[in-house]
Design a protein around this motif. Sequence first.
Motif, PDB file in Angstrom:
ATOM      1  N   MET A  51       0.868  -1.437   0.041  1.00  0.00           N
ATOM      2  CA  MET A  51       0.081   0.178   0.116  1.00  0.00           C
ATOM      3  C   MET A  51       0.988   1.158  -0.008  1.00  0.00           C
ATOM      4  N   PHE A  52       1.844   1.144   0.794  1.00  0.00           N
ATOM      5  CA  PHE A  52       2.768   2.481   0.818  1.00  0.00           C
ATOM      6  C   PHE A  52       3.527   2.495  -0.509  1.00  0.00           C
ATOM      7  N   ALA A  53       4.139   1.323  -1.279  1.00  0.00           N
ATOM      8  CA  ALA A  53       4.685   1.617  -2.455  1.00  0.00           C
ATOM      9  C   ALA A  53       3.689   2.167  -3.608  1.00  0.00           C
ATOM     10  N   GLN A  78       3.509   5.651  -6.012  1.00  0.00           N
ATOM     11  CA  GLN A  78       3.194   5.338  -7.591  1.00  0.00           C
ATOM     12  C   GLN A  78       2.241   6.374  -7.725  1.00  0.00           C
ATOM     13  N   VAL A  79       0.919   6.278  -6.894  1.00  0.00           N
ATOM     14  CA  VAL A  79      -0.094   7.161  -7.309  1.00  0.00           C
ATOM     15  C   VAL A  79       0.249   8.776  -7.512  1.00  0.00           C
ATOM     16  N   GLU A  80       1.023   9.093  -6.337  1.00  0.00           N
ATOM     17  CA  GLU A  80       1.442  10.436  -6.078  1.00  0.00           C
ATOM     18  C   GLU A  80       2.349  10.733  -7.050  1.00  0.00           C
ATOM     19  N   LYS A  81       2.822   9.779  -7.592  1.00  0.00           N
ATOM     20  CA  LYS A  81       3.794  10.350  -8.967  1.00  0.00           C
ATOM     21  C   LYS A  81       3.225  10.526 -10.398  1.00  0.00           C
ATOM     22  N   SER A  82       2.171   9.555 -10.123  1.00  0.00           N
ATOM     23  CA  SER A  82       1.168   9.633 -11.576  1.00  0.00           C
ATOM     24  C   SER A  82       0.434  10.961 -11.367  1.00  0.00           C
ATOM     25  N   ILE A  83       0.022  11.388 -10.077  1.00  0.00           N
ATOM     26  CA  ILE A  83      -0.936  12.251 -10.027  1.00  0.00           C
ATOM     27  C   ILE A  83       0.087  13.772 -10.480  1.00  0.00           C
TER      28      ILE A  83
END
Length: 172
Positions: free
Chosen positions: A23-25, A29-34
């Motif tokens: 979940m942390f990883a 990834q979601v933050e980088k994608s956003i």
Amino acid sequence: MATKKKIEGTETEALANPFEAVMFASKEQVEKSIAASTEALEKAFSMSKERFDAVSKSVDDAAKLGKDQVEAYVTAGNVASKGLESINAEVMSFTKTQVEDQISAAKAMMGAKTLQEFIELQSGYAKSAFEAYTAHTTKLSEVATKVAQDAFAPINAQVQAAVEKMVKPLAA
């Protein structure tokens, strides 16, 4: 009990539960994608705004060019109209003078006492009438040429300005 593990090239403290580590990883990834999506959207919006501004300027330029062309044609029409009025006044004045001269010459010829005097009066009148006609047509030709030049001057200036506007971006 927390253990340190390397996830995605960064050292993080993973939670004891493997699910939390995933979940942390995933969160990273979601933050980088956003962040990447936001940057891409901002760039696309910026490009769209620049294109919109360019199109808007082109429309404004075209509207101004159209307005300038109409003004040039109106000015040319006004100049031509005034020129034609002056030509008409010149023709009317010449015609009036010629009619007066014809009447005067006819009266003089009717009062001639001999055929020789009549022929001399008629020849004199014909010569002066021809000279007046020649002078008048020369003057009318000069006036008409000037009227045409003056009438086309605003249109020529507008065409020149339009050509310069079109050629200037191409030269740059």
